[in-house]
Design a protein around this motif. Structure first.
Motif, PDB file in Angstrom:
ATOM      1  N   GLU A 148       0.798  -1.307   0.121  1.00  0.00           N
ATOM      2  CA  GLU A 148      -0.228  -0.001  -0.064  1.00  0.00           C
ATOM      3  C   GLU A 148       0.972   1.351   0.121  1.00  0.00           C
ATOM      4  O   GLU A 148       0.446   2.334  -0.380  1.00  0.00           O
ATOM      5  CB  GLU A 148      -0.901  -0.028   1.265  1.00  0.00           C
ATOM      6  N   VAL A 149       2.141   1.054   0.443  1.00  0.00           N
ATOM      7  CA  VAL A 149       2.857   2.142   0.256  1.00  0.00           C
ATOM      8  C   VAL A 149       3.135   2.780  -0.921  1.00  0.00           C
ATOM      9  O   VAL A 149       3.483   3.909  -1.282  1.00  0.00           O
ATOM     10  CB  VAL A 149       4.292   2.120   1.278  1.00  0.00           C
ATOM     11  N   GLY A 150       3.450   1.886  -1.809  1.00  0.00           N
ATOM     12  CA  GLY A 150       3.791   2.178  -3.305  1.00  0.00           C
ATOM     13  C   GLY A 150       2.876   2.863  -4.314  1.00  0.00           C
ATOM     14  O   GLY A 150       2.889   3.313  -4.966  1.00  0.00           O
ATOM     15  N   GLY A 151       1.661   2.719  -3.588  1.00  0.00           N
ATOM     16  CA  GLY A 151       0.350   3.479  -4.461  1.00  0.00           C
ATOM     17  C   GLY A 151      -0.154   2.407  -5.491  1.00  0.00           C
ATOM     18  O   GLY A 151       0.211   1.290  -5.584  1.00  0.00           O
ATOM     19  N   ILE A 152      -0.825   3.110  -6.243  1.00  0.00           N
ATOM     20  CA  ILE A 152      -1.633   2.161  -7.386  1.00  0.00           C
ATOM     21  C   ILE A 152      -0.905   2.219  -8.476  1.00  0.00           C
ATOM     22  O   ILE A 152      -0.188   3.228  -9.037  1.00  0.00           O
ATOM     23  CB  ILE A 152      -3.184   2.864  -7.700  1.00  0.00           C
ATOM     24  N   ASP A 153      -0.706   1.193  -9.065  1.00  0.00           N
ATOM     25  CA  ASP A 153       0.188   0.894 -10.225  1.00  0.00           C
ATOM     26  C   ASP A 153       0.459   1.861 -11.251  1.00  0.00           C
ATOM     27  O   ASP A 153       1.193   2.202 -11.850  1.00  0.00           O
ATOM     28  CB  ASP A 153       0.012  -0.616 -10.776  1.00  0.00           C
ATOM     29  N   HIS A 154      -0.844   2.214 -11.714  1.00  0.00           N
ATOM     30  CA  HIS A 154      -0.833   2.971 -12.956  1.00  0.00           C
ATOM     31  C   HIS A 154      -0.946   4.358 -12.868  1.00  0.00           C
ATOM     32  O   HIS A 154      -0.924   5.179 -14.011  1.00  0.00           O
ATOM     33  CB  HIS A 154      -2.147   2.614 -13.817  1.00  0.00           C
ATOM     34  N   THR A 155      -0.914   4.706 -11.661  1.00  0.00           N
ATOM     35  CA  THR A 155      -1.126   6.408 -11.632  1.00  0.00           C
ATOM     36  C   THR A 155       0.071   7.124 -11.677  1.00  0.00           C
ATOM     37  O   THR A 155       0.062   8.588 -11.997  1.00  0.00           O
ATOM     38  CB  THR A 155      -1.580   6.534  -9.919  1.00  0.00           C
ATOM     39  N   SER A 156       1.311   6.647 -11.478  1.00  0.00           N
ATOM     40  CA  SER A 156       2.469   7.429 -11.844  1.00  0.00           C
ATOM     41  C   SER A 156       3.564   6.637 -12.227  1.00  0.00           C
ATOM     42  O   SER A 156       3.582   5.335 -11.980  1.00  0.00           O
ATOM     43  CB  SER A 156       2.696   8.162 -10.623  1.00  0.00           C
ATOM     44  N   ASP A 157       4.486   7.373 -12.899  1.00  0.00           N
ATOM     45  CA  ASP A 157       5.843   6.516 -13.280  1.00  0.00           C
ATOM     46  C   ASP A 157       6.503   5.825 -12.029  1.00  0.00           C
ATOM     47  O   ASP A 157       6.960   4.835 -12.074  1.00  0.00           O
ATOM     48  CB  ASP A 157       6.608   7.095 -13.995  1.00  0.00           C
ATOM     49  N   ILE A 158       6.537   6.532 -11.011  1.00  0.00           N
ATOM     50  CA  ILE A 158       7.092   6.302  -9.616  1.00  0.00           C
ATOM     51  C   ILE A 158       6.338   4.982  -9.078  1.00  0.00           C
ATOM     52  O   ILE A 158       7.086   3.836  -8.782  1.00  0.00           O
ATOM     53  CB  ILE A 158       7.082   7.343  -8.493  1.00  0.00           C
TER      54      ILE A 158
END
Length: 503
Positions: A148-158
Motif C-alpha cells: 500500500e505504500v507504493g500506491g496504485i500501479d498505473h497512477t504514476s511512473d514512480i
C-alpha cells in the motif's frame, strides 16, 4: 461458523506420507492422507526428491460395496494455489447436498452417492515441501504491508516502477527458494492424476468425476483435452479461458467485473435505507455511484484501501454487499472510523511455519502461512509461456489494458484474477464437442457465492444420470444481494424444471 484447522505441525506429526492412499480419520467425519509423489515425474531414480500431497475426503453416505455408491468426485477450489483442505472444511457439506440425493436424517434413498476429495497443491498449505520465497514470517509480513505504500500501479511512473521492481524481486527470490516442481509443468494436473490413479475401484476402468472452480476450470479443460477418454463427469464452474491463461496474457478476466459494482448500486437503490446504508432515502443508483466515486479519502484510509475492499467483496456480493454499504456510508457520511477498524482488523501477522497452531491452542492472533500470493504467481508463471524476460514497458502495457477493462480491478494489474466472464464459458465450450454452458444470472465468483436450486438441480442431475442441461439453459439465484428473495421471471428454467432427487 468457526473452524478449527489441523495445523501444519499436526499434519506432519500424525499423518505419514504413503505412495498409496492411506486415510486417517480427521475432523470428525472426514478422512485425511498424505500422498507421496515424485517432484520429477520423468525421473528414473528410486530415491529422487518427493512431494507429500495433503488430501482430504468426505466419504459417501453409503459404503463402496453398496450398489448406489457412485465413486469419488474430485474438487479443485482454484487459485491457483487455493487450499483444497480449507475448501473441504468450508464447502464439502454444501457440495455433498448438491450432488447426492436429498435424504432425511439417518436414511438414504435411491440414486448415486459420492465421495468428495480435494487436496492442497504443491507448495500450498499442508502439502510439503513448501515454496519458500521469504526467510521468515516477519519478512513475508513486511512484503505484504509495503504494497500500500507504493500506491496504485498505473497512477504514476514512480508507483509503476515500484510495483515492477517488487514483482521482479519476488520472482528472483522465489526462484532461489525450495522448489516443489522440477521444471515448467502443471503440478496441480499431475497431482490429481496421482489421486485419480489411487482412487480407482476398477483398475483401468473408472473415469474422472470432477467439479473445478475458477483456476480449477483451467485444470479441468486441460485434463479433458489431454485425456478425453478418461473423463466421466466434469463441471467447470466460474470458467477461465485457458487459451488466454496459458500464453501468460491473462487479458480476458475482467470484462464483466465492473458490472458487479453496477449491480451493487442498483440493488442498494432498490433495497432502501433499512437494508443498504448507502441509500439515504430515495437515492437512485446513479446517486449512490456518484457518492462512492467522489470519495475524499482521509489520511488513514486511502483510495487503494477502498479498491482493496472491492477486490475482496466483489467475489461474494451476497455475503459482503451489506458490510460494503456500511463501510462506504461511514466514509461518505461519517468520519471513517468503521473503515479504519476494518482495515486494522485485516492486519494479522503471519505465524512462523513450525509454530502455527490451531485455534484451540490459542493461535488465533496470527494466521498460518498458506502460501499466499507468491505461490499463486509461481503457479501462474510456471503453467504458461515464459515471460521472465519481460520489460517494464510490457508491464505498463498490461496494466493499462486491464485498467481499460475494469476501473475497479484493473488497478491491481496482474494481481487481479477473473471473477466470472460468461464469454469465457462459451469460448471454452466451443472447444469441447457436446459440452453445454449453464448460465446463472448472478453476481460473484462461481455458483457457490450465490446459491440457486435451479443450478444445483442441473448439476445433481448431471452427476446422477449424465444428462446435460438443455442448450441455452439459464438459472436465477435464490436470493439477490441486499434485496432478498429473487423473483423468477415467467417461463424461466428455474420455474419449469423439477429434479426428483432434490424433492
Amino acid at each position: 461458523m468457526g473452524i478449527v484447522l489441523l495445523s501444519y505441525v499436526h499434519w506432519i506429526a500424525l499423518i505419514k506420507p504413503s505412495e498409496s492412499l492411506v486415510y486417517t480419520s480427521c475432523f470428525g467425519t472426514y478422512q485425511c492422507a498424505r500422498l507421496s509423489v515424485p517432484i520429477d515425474w520423468n525421473s528414473t531414480s528410486s530415491n529422487g526428491s518427493r512431494v507429500a500431497i495433503a488430501i482430504m475426503k468426505m466419504p459417501a453416505p453409503v459404503p463402496i460395496t453398496d450398489y448406489r455408491y457412485g465413486g469419488a468426485i474430485l474438487l479443485n477450489p482454484g487459485g491457483p494455489g487455493g487450499s483444497g483442505i480449507n475448501f473441504m472444511l468450508r464447502e464439502a457439506v454444501n457440495i455433498s447436498e448438491a450432488v447426492n440425493p436429498l435424504s432425511s436424517a439417518g436414511t438414504t434413498q435411491e440414486g448415486k452417492y459420492f465421495d468428495l476429495i480435494s487436496w492442497d497443491p504443491r507448495g500450498v498449505n499442508n502439502t510439503t515441501p513448501h515454496l519458500e520465497c521469504f526467510h521468515d514470517a516477519l519478512s513475508y509480513d513486511f512484503w505484504r504491508y509495503q504494497e500500500e505504500v507504493g500506491g496504485i500501479d498505473h497512477t504514476s511512473d514512480i508507483s509503476l516502477s515500484l510495483a515492477w521492481a517488487r514483482w521482479k524481486a519476488l520472482m528472483e527470490t522465489c526462484a532461489k527458494g525450495k522448489s516443489t516442481t522440477s521444471r515448467k509443468e502443471n503440478g496441480d494436473l499431475f497431482a490429481w492424476e496421482a489421486v485419480l490413479d489411487r482412487t480407482k475401484r476398477y483398475k483401468g476402468d473408472e473415469k474422472l468425476q470432477y467439479w473445478g472452480f475458477s483456476y480449477g476450470t483451467v485444470l479441468g479443460a486441460t485434463f479433458a483435452a489431454v485425456y478425453p477418454e478418461r473423463v466421466g463427469r466434469m463441471v467447470l464452474d466460474g470458467v477461465a479461458d485457458a487459451y488466454d491463461y496459458y500464453p501468460t496474457g491473462w487479458m480476458r478476466n475482467l470484462n464483466d467485473t465492473d458490472k458487479i459494482m453496477s449491480k451493487f448500486y442498483e440493488y442498494c437503490s432498490e433495497a432502501r435505507p433499512e437494508k443498504c446504508a448507502m441509500n439515504i432515502g430515495n437515492s437512485s443508483s446513479s446517486d449512490i455511484q456518484n457518492l462512492v466515486e467522489s470519495l475524499i479519502s482521509p489520511a488513514i484510509v486511502t483510495y487503494l484501501d477502498v479498491l482493496s475492499m472491492f477486490r475482496t467483496m466483489l467475489y461474494r456480493p451476497l455475503h459482503y454487499f451489506p458490510e460494503m454499504a456500511e463501510l462506504l456510508a461511514d466514509l461518505v457520511h461519517g468520519n471513517g472510523t468503521a473503515f479504519a477498524v476494518y482495515k486494522q482488523n485485516a492486519y494479522k501477522r503471519t505465524c512462523p511455519l513450525t509454530d502455527a497452531k490451531d485455534e484451540k491452542s490459542g493461535g488465533s492472533s496470527c494466521q498460518p502461512p498458506t502460501g499466499g500470493e507468491e505461490v499463486t504467481r509461481v503457479i501462474l508463471c510456471s503453467d504458461g509461456r515464459d515471460i521472465s524476460n519481460s520489460m517494464k514497458v510490457d508491464f505498463k502495457g498490461n496494466i493499462t489494458a486491464l485498467y481499460q477493462q475494469s476501473k475497479y480491478f484493473g488497478l491491481f494489474g496482474r494481481q487481479s484474477l477473473c471473477l466470472v466472464v460468461i464469454g469465457s464459458a462459451h469460448a471454452m465450450s466451443k472447444r469441447f464437442r457436446g459440452s453445454v454452458v449453464l448460465q446463472q444470472n448472478s453476481e460473484g465468483h462461481c455458483t457457490g457465492q450465490s446459491p440457486s436450486v435451479c443450478t444445483y438441480g442441473f448439476i445433481c442431475n448431471y452427476f446422477q444420470t449424465g444428462d446435460l442441461p438443455p442448450v441455452g439453459a439459464i438459472c436465477q439465484p435464490d436470493e439477490l444481494p441486499l434485496v432478498g428473495n429473487a423473483t423468477v421471471p415467467k417461463g424461466d428454467f428455474s420455474e419449469k424444471m423439477t429434479f426428483p432427487l432434490l424433492t
